[in-house]
Enzyme design. Structure first.
Site, PDB file in Angstrom:
ATOM      1  N   ASP A 228      30.083   7.240  48.238  1.00  0.00           N
ATOM      2  CA  ASP A 228      28.705   6.906  47.869  1.00  0.00           C
ATOM      3  C   ASP A 228      28.693   6.735  46.348  1.00  0.00           C
ATOM      4  OD1 ASP A 228      25.926   6.623  47.746  1.00  0.00           O
ATOM      5  OD2 ASP A 228      25.494   8.750  48.100  1.00  0.00           O
TER       6      ASP A 228
ATOM      7  N   CYS B 156      27.318   4.461  52.577  1.00  0.00           N
ATOM      8  CA  CYS B 156      25.910   4.365  53.004  1.00  0.00           C
ATOM      9  C   CYS B 156      25.222   3.132  52.428  1.00  0.00           C
ATOM     10  CB  CYS B 156      25.170   5.630  52.590  1.00  0.00           C
ATOM     11  SG  CYS B 156      25.272   5.970  50.828  1.00  0.00           S
TER      12      CYS B 156
ATOM     13  N   ARG C 185      21.677   1.956  61.310  1.00  0.00           N
ATOM     14  CA  ARG C 185      20.494   2.650  60.777  1.00  0.00           C
ATOM     15  C   ARG C 185      19.280   2.301  61.631  1.00  0.00           C
ATOM     16  NH1 ARG C 185      20.354   4.105  55.610  1.00  0.00           N
ATOM     17  NH2 ARG C 185      18.641   5.392  56.343  1.00  0.00           N
TER      18      ARG C 185
ATOM     19  N   ARG D  84      10.409   9.520  51.863  1.00  0.00           N
ATOM     20  CA  ARG D  84      11.525   9.555  50.913  1.00  0.00           C
ATOM     21  C   ARG D  84      10.980  10.068  49.587  1.00  0.00           C
ATOM     22  NH1 ARG D  84      16.144   5.017  49.677  1.00  0.00           N
ATOM     23  NH2 ARG D  84      16.800   5.869  51.662  1.00  0.00           N
TER      24      ARG D  84
HETATM   25  N1   CP Z   1      21.657   3.896  52.709  1.00  0.00           N
HETATM   26  C1   CP Z   1      20.360   3.859  52.398  1.00  0.00           C
HETATM   27  O1   CP Z   1      19.589   4.777  52.654  1.00  0.00           O
HETATM   28  O2   CP Z   1      19.957   2.695  51.787  1.00  0.00           O
HETATM   29  P1   CP Z   1      18.550   2.462  51.091  1.00  0.00           P
HETATM   30  O3   CP Z   1      18.462   3.372  49.912  1.00  0.00           O
HETATM   31  O4   CP Z   1      18.558   1.008  50.710  1.00  0.00           O
HETATM   32  O5   CP Z   1      17.465   2.774  52.090  1.00  0.00           O
HETATM   33  N1  NVA Z   2      23.125   9.206  46.991  1.00  0.00           N
HETATM   34  C1  NVA Z   2      22.367   7.968  46.944  1.00  0.00           C
HETATM   35  C2  NVA Z   2      22.149   7.460  48.324  1.00  0.00           C
HETATM   36  C3  NVA Z   2      21.377   6.190  48.435  1.00  0.00           C
HETATM   37  C4  NVA Z   2      21.168   5.772  49.864  1.00  0.00           C
HETATM   38  C5  NVA Z   2      21.052   8.223  46.230  1.00  0.00           C
HETATM   39  O1  NVA Z   2      20.428   9.269  46.474  1.00  0.00           O
HETATM   40  O2  NVA Z   2      20.656   7.387  45.419  1.00  0.00           O
END
Ligand code: CP
Ligand code: NVA
Length: 305
Positions: A223, A263, A291, A101
């Site tokens: 979101d 999400c 998930r 990530r």
């Molecule tokens: N939806 C999602 O990816 O949640 P997190 O950011 O908590 O992993």
């Molecule tokens: N769009 C949000 C999604 C989190 C799961 C972000 O990138 O923070």
């Protein structure tokens, strides 16, 4: 040849449907898969915060008999203490896959290029493909066959929206977004999605009026308005998204049988009201559970024994 899972755009409709189907099977028969990652190690690199993605990858890899190593910026300081290239060249000597990530989508793509082992995008500023697999499993469970049904995303044309739109186009689900001017999904992604939609028979529509976008939707998705890394834009974003809240009034314009998705994390009272996220139409906890199954399916598909 190793395979990465970086963008929905890189996988064929059949391969994506197979991921959803494997996830569904893992949910039904978890024991069948319990040793499929025995002896395998997976690095989980998180530059940004996470609850769902971190926990579900960690637990999922454990349930498949593998082992995960969680690394945050305070451990490795990716790109600063050591370059993305050098971190990658180390990891590929020890690990069987890397889940990452990052802010920069390019960093994730570069890791895939530098390493002989599979790389999984666990969210970048550009895409969140693991989220899309779990969400399509969730919609399939609640709506049945998705081809010809309509998914409407209300809010920011962001990473989550990009992956959902690409996935909808691949599997033949109609997709609409209702977003303020200036917050549309990237033109590049819309172009790819429209190309895929032509083949699958789906439609891709961008509206600025949320009511128009939501009309007759089978699934309504939202979101946060301020994603991770956009904290400096908070004030202007809250202003721009005024009127794009998913509330009871907006949900009434969708089909009676429509489900609500998010999400998560949710900013209750901003992009969604309590009476929607806590309503019978809401499937957000199923999404969250899925998930786990969908990410197990992704890792299993990439590195099973
Ligand atoms: N939806 C999602 O990816 O949640 P997190 O950011 O908590 O992993
Ligand atoms: N769009 C949000 C999604 C989190 C799961 C972000 O990138 O923070």
């Amino acid at each position: 040849m190793k395979r990465d899972f970086l963008s929905i755009a890189d996988w064929s409709p059949r391969e994506l449907q197979k991921l959803v189907d494997v996830a569904a099977d893992m949910k039904k028969r978890p024991v069948k898969y319990k040793n499929s990652l025995r002896g395998k190690s997976v690095a989980l690199i998180f530059e940004k915060q996470s609850l769902r993605t971190h926990v579900t990858f960690d637990v999922g890899i454990y349930q498949l008999g593998g082992h995960s190593v969680y690394l945050t910026q305070s451990d490795i300081n990716l790109g600063k203490r050591e370059s993305v290239h050098d971190v990658s060249k180390n990891l590929e000597r020890w690990m069987d896959a890397v889940v990452v990530r990052t802010y920069s989508h390019q960093a994730c793509v570069d890791m895939g290029r530098y390493m002989k082992i599979p790389v999984v995008n666990a969210l970048t500023d550009f895409e969140h493909p693991c989220q899309a697999i779990g969400d399509f499993l969730t919609m399939q469970e609640h709506l049945g066959k998705l081809k010809g049904k309509k998914l409407t995303f209300v809010g920011d044309g962001n990473n989550v929206c990009n992956s959902l739109m690409l996935m909808a186009a691949k599997v033949g689900m109609n997709f609409a977004i209702g977003c303020p001017v200036g917050y549309e999904p990237s033109q590049e992604v819309v172009k790819i999605a429209k190309g895929d939609a032509k083949k699958s028979g789906a439609s891709i529509e961008v509206y600025h009026d949320p009511a128009e976008a939501v009309r007759d939707a089978d699934a309504v998705y939202t979101d946060v308005w301020v994603s991770m890394g956009q904290e400096d834009e908070k004030e202007e974003r809250l202003k721009a998204f005024n009127g794009y809240q998913v509330n009871k009034r907006l949900m009434k314009l969708a089909r009676k049988s429509a489900v609500f998705l998010h999400c998560l994390p949710a900013h209750r009272g901003e992009e969604v009201t309590d009476d929607v996220i806590d309503s019978k139409q809401s499937v957000v906890w199923d999404e969250s559970e899925n998930r786990l199954h969908s990410q197990k399916a992704v890792i299993y598909t990439l590195i099973r024994k």
